[in-house]
Design a protein around this motif. Structure first.
Motif, PDB file in Angstrom:
ATOM      1  N   MET A 182       0.833  -1.205   0.000  1.00  0.00           N
ATOM      2  CA  MET A 182       0.000   0.000   0.000  1.00  0.00           C
ATOM      3  C   MET A 182       0.868   1.255   0.000  1.00  0.00           C
ATOM      4  N   LYS A 183       1.947   1.184   0.790  1.00  0.00           N
ATOM      5  CA  LYS A 183       2.830   2.340   0.875  1.00  0.00           C
ATOM      6  C   LYS A 183       3.489   2.617  -0.472  1.00  0.00           C
ATOM      7  N   ASN A 184       3.900   1.528  -1.161  1.00  0.00           N
ATOM      8  CA  ASN A 184       4.532   1.684  -2.478  1.00  0.00           C
ATOM      9  C   ASN A 184       3.556   2.286  -3.493  1.00  0.00           C
ATOM     10  N   ASN A 185       2.294   1.844  -3.424  1.00  0.00           N
ATOM     11  CA  ASN A 185       1.270   2.389  -4.325  1.00  0.00           C
ATOM     12  C   ASN A 185       1.046   3.874  -4.066  1.00  0.00           C
ATOM     13  N   SER A 186       1.084   4.272  -2.794  1.00  0.00           N
ATOM     14  CA  SER A 186       0.899   5.681  -2.439  1.00  0.00           C
ATOM     15  C   SER A 186       2.049   6.528  -2.990  1.00  0.00           C
ATOM     16  N   ILE A 187       3.280   6.018  -2.858  1.00  0.00           N
ATOM     17  CA  ILE A 187       4.445   6.750  -3.376  1.00  0.00           C
ATOM     18  C   ILE A 187       4.367   6.854  -4.892  1.00  0.00           C
ATOM     19  N   LEU A 188       3.953   5.752  -5.547  1.00  0.00           N
ATOM     20  CA  LEU A 188       3.833   5.745  -7.003  1.00  0.00           C
ATOM     21  C   LEU A 188       2.789   6.762  -7.467  1.00  0.00           C
ATOM     22  N   LYS A 189       1.685   6.869  -6.730  1.00  0.00           N
ATOM     23  CA  LYS A 189       0.647   7.844  -7.082  1.00  0.00           C
ATOM     24  C   LYS A 189       1.172   9.273  -6.960  1.00  0.00           C
ATOM     25  N   GLN A 190       1.998   9.517  -5.946  1.00  0.00           N
ATOM     26  CA  GLN A 190       2.577  10.843  -5.771  1.00  0.00           C
ATOM     27  C   GLN A 190       3.492  11.195  -6.936  1.00  0.00           C
ATOM     28  N   TYR A 191       4.290  10.206  -7.382  1.00  0.00           N
ATOM     29  CA  TYR A 191       5.169  10.437  -8.527  1.00  0.00           C
ATOM     30  C   TYR A 191       4.354  10.679  -9.802  1.00  0.00           C
ATOM     31  N   MET A 192       3.313   9.892  -9.984  1.00  0.00           N
ATOM     32  CA  MET A 192       2.483  10.031 -11.188  1.00  0.00           C
ATOM     33  C   MET A 192       1.762  11.372 -11.208  1.00  0.00           C
ATOM     34  N   ALA A 193       1.394  11.859 -10.024  1.00  0.00           N
ATOM     35  CA  ALA A 193       0.704  13.149  -9.950  1.00  0.00           C
ATOM     36  C   ALA A 193       1.618  14.288 -10.376  1.00  0.00           C
ATOM     37  N   LYS A 194       2.931  14.080 -10.239  1.00  0.00           N
ATOM     38  CA  LYS A 194       3.910  15.116 -10.608  1.00  0.00           C
ATOM     39  C   LYS A 194       4.766  14.659 -11.781  1.00  0.00           C
ATOM     40  N   LYS A 195       4.200  13.810 -12.643  1.00  0.00           N
ATOM     41  CA  LYS A 195       4.983  13.223 -13.731  1.00  0.00           C
ATOM     42  C   LYS A 195       5.525  14.260 -14.704  1.00  0.00           C
ATOM     43  N   TYR A 196       4.789  15.341 -14.912  1.00  0.00           N
ATOM     44  CA  TYR A 196       5.243  16.355 -15.870  1.00  0.00           C
ATOM     45  C   TYR A 196       6.471  17.099 -15.348  1.00  0.00           C
ATOM     46  N   PHE A 197       6.562  17.247 -14.038  1.00  0.00           N
ATOM     47  CA  PHE A 197       7.753  17.851 -13.464  1.00  0.00           C
ATOM     48  C   PHE A 197       8.969  16.955 -13.695  1.00  0.00           C
ATOM     49  N   PHE A 198       8.793  15.642 -13.554  1.00  0.00           N
ATOM     50  CA  PHE A 198       9.896  14.710 -13.782  1.00  0.00           C
ATOM     51  C   PHE A 198      10.281  14.657 -15.263  1.00  0.00           C
ATOM     52  N   ILE A 199       9.296  14.807 -16.148  1.00  0.00           N
ATOM     53  CA  ILE A 199       9.607  14.852 -17.584  1.00  0.00           C
ATOM     54  C   ILE A 199      10.442  16.093 -17.904  1.00  0.00           C
ATOM     55  N   MET A 200      10.121  17.215 -17.269  1.00  0.00           N
ATOM     56  CA  MET A 200      10.901  18.429 -17.465  1.00  0.00           C
ATOM     57  C   MET A 200      12.313  18.271 -16.897  1.00  0.00           C
ATOM     58  N   PHE A 201      12.440  17.486 -15.844  1.00  0.00           N
ATOM     59  CA  PHE A 201      13.733  17.298 -15.189  1.00  0.00           C
ATOM     60  C   PHE A 201      14.605  16.279 -15.925  1.00  0.00           C
ATOM     61  N   PHE A 202      14.006  15.481 -16.787  1.00  0.00           N
ATOM     62  CA  PHE A 202      14.728  14.406 -17.468  1.00  0.00           C
ATOM     63  C   PHE A 202      15.930  14.898 -18.280  1.00  0.00           C
ATOM     64  N   PRO A 203      15.827  15.992 -19.070  1.00  0.00           N
ATOM     65  CA  PRO A 203      17.009  16.464 -19.808  1.00  0.00           C
ATOM     66  C   PRO A 203      18.192  16.798 -18.906  1.00  0.00           C
ATOM     67  N   VAL A 204      17.908  17.311 -17.699  1.00  0.00           N
ATOM     68  CA  VAL A 204      18.981  17.624 -16.750  1.00  0.00           C
ATOM     69  C   VAL A 204      19.666  16.334 -16.299  1.00  0.00           C
ATOM     70  N   ILE A 205      18.856  15.320 -15.971  1.00  0.00           N
ATOM     71  CA  ILE A 205      19.413  14.022 -15.564  1.00  0.00           C
ATOM     72  C   ILE A 205      20.242  13.434 -16.694  1.00  0.00           C
ATOM     73  N   LEU A 206      19.722  13.509 -17.911  1.00  0.00           N
ATOM     74  CA  LEU A 206      20.430  12.965 -19.078  1.00  0.00           C
ATOM     75  C   LEU A 206      21.759  13.682 -19.285  1.00  0.00           C
ATOM     76  N   TYR A 207      21.766  14.999 -19.109  1.00  0.00           N
ATOM     77  CA  TYR A 207      22.998  15.773 -19.264  1.00  0.00           C
ATOM     78  C   TYR A 207      24.075  15.291 -18.298  1.00  0.00           C
ATOM     79  N   TYR A 208      23.705  15.132 -17.026  1.00  0.00           N
ATOM     80  CA  TYR A 208      24.689  14.710 -16.029  1.00  0.00           C
ATOM     81  C   TYR A 208      25.146  13.266 -16.258  1.00  0.00           C
TER      82      TYR A 208
END
Length: 304
Positions: free
Chosen positions: A1-27
């Motif tokens: 249940m805890k893992n599902n809750s964390i996954l939902k939090q990530y999915m709710a902010k998925k667009y922020f992580f997509i924006m952050f992806f180029p920075v991760i790729l650069y490093y």
């Protein structure tokens, strides 16, 4: 249940992580990917044989490093120059931010900010040229004033007694305006009711800065100090390289320019890699130590 809750939090902010992806790729590509190359610090690297074909020499390059008298001169220069930059350059944007915050006219405030952070967007090639021209014994305004006073012109760039001061002053000139923005943003987040209550109590502007503004932005100051700690050993290659000359090598040659000379000019790749690895390990230790100290003083101010 805890893992599902964390996954939902990530999915709710998925667009922020997509924006952050180029920075991760650069490093990953430009910083973490090439890290396998540090193994040449433990090899007698030969260009034709490559990294995986060159013979291993263990810690021989590090022994040569620590037995080299000039390396200790370079290390001393690095620590002194960057220590001065931290001592004089770190408080400068804090002071300027406090002063700008007291300016009542918005137009004047924006003008001061703009003028102060323009140098940050200029390369050291341009700024070094300006510094050299400004301090020129034949064309520089400082030497013009000295000659008007009957004093012989001084070629500051080639004087050992002046070179470190020039590095520190030009570094502050370039970075102070941009760093000021960080502290102004922190000041903007202070609750204005605190200032209103202070005005009711009749305290002065200086007292407001000392007892309200500075304590409120203290966590940001500590975080910036932790990040700046690594710069004591990690110098600014572009600045030193563009201002350095043969007459001031004994006081101006630093680890990054020394690595460049050994690795690219003399093609002593393994030795240069050992210098770079030593520098980065020391920088990591300094940052971790500063973070641990900050955690003891104020847990909320530590980075991790």
């Amino acid at each position: 249940m805890k893992n599902n809750s964390i996954l939902k939090q990530y999915m709710a902010k998925k667009y922020f992580f997509i924006m952050f992806f180029p920075v991760i790729l650069y490093y990953l590509v430009f910083h973490y990917g090439p890290m396998y190359g540090v193994i040449i610090a433990f090899q007698d690297y030969q260009f034709l044989k490559g990294i995986f074909g060159s013979p291993w020499v263990g810690l021989d390059n590090f022994r040569d490093l620590f037995n080299n008298d000039y390396f200790w001169v370079v290390l001393r220069n690095t620590l002194l120059i960057n220590g001065y930059k931290l001592l004089f350059g770190f408080p400068a944007p804090i002071v300027i931010a406090l002063m700008i915050n007291e300016v009542a006219r918005p137009l004047l405030k924006r003008a001061i900010q703009t003028v102060s952070y323009i140098p940050h967007f200029l390369s050291w090639v341009v700024l070094s040229g300006l510094v050299i021209e400004f301090l020129s014994p034949s064309r520089g305004p400082i030497n013009d004033v000295l000659m008007q006073l009957g004093i012989e012109p001084v070629y500051f760039i080639t004087e050992e007694s002046w070179f470190r001061s020039i590095l520190v002053a030009s570094d502050i000139w370039k970075h102070v305006g941009f760093n000021t923005i960080i502290y102004l943003a922190a000041i903007a987040g202070i609750n204005p009711e605190m200032y209103e209550a202070a005005e009711v109590d009749g305290i002065s502007r200086i007292q407001k800065a000392l007892y309200i503004t500075l304590p409120s932005i203290a966590p940001v100051i500590i975080i910036m100090l932790i990040l700046s700690t690594g710069s004591i050993i990690n110098d600014d290659f572009e600045q030193v390289f563009n201002l350095l000359n043969v007459k001031v090598m004994n006081v101006g040659d630093v680890l990054s320019t020394y690595t460049y000379s050994e690795g690219l000019v003399r093609m002593n790749y393994s030795y240069a890699a050992a210098v770079g690895l030593f520098k980065n390990i020391v920088a990591l230790i300094l940052v971790l130590s500063a973070n641990a100290l900050a955690r003891r003083v104020n847990r909320d101010s530590a980075i991790f």
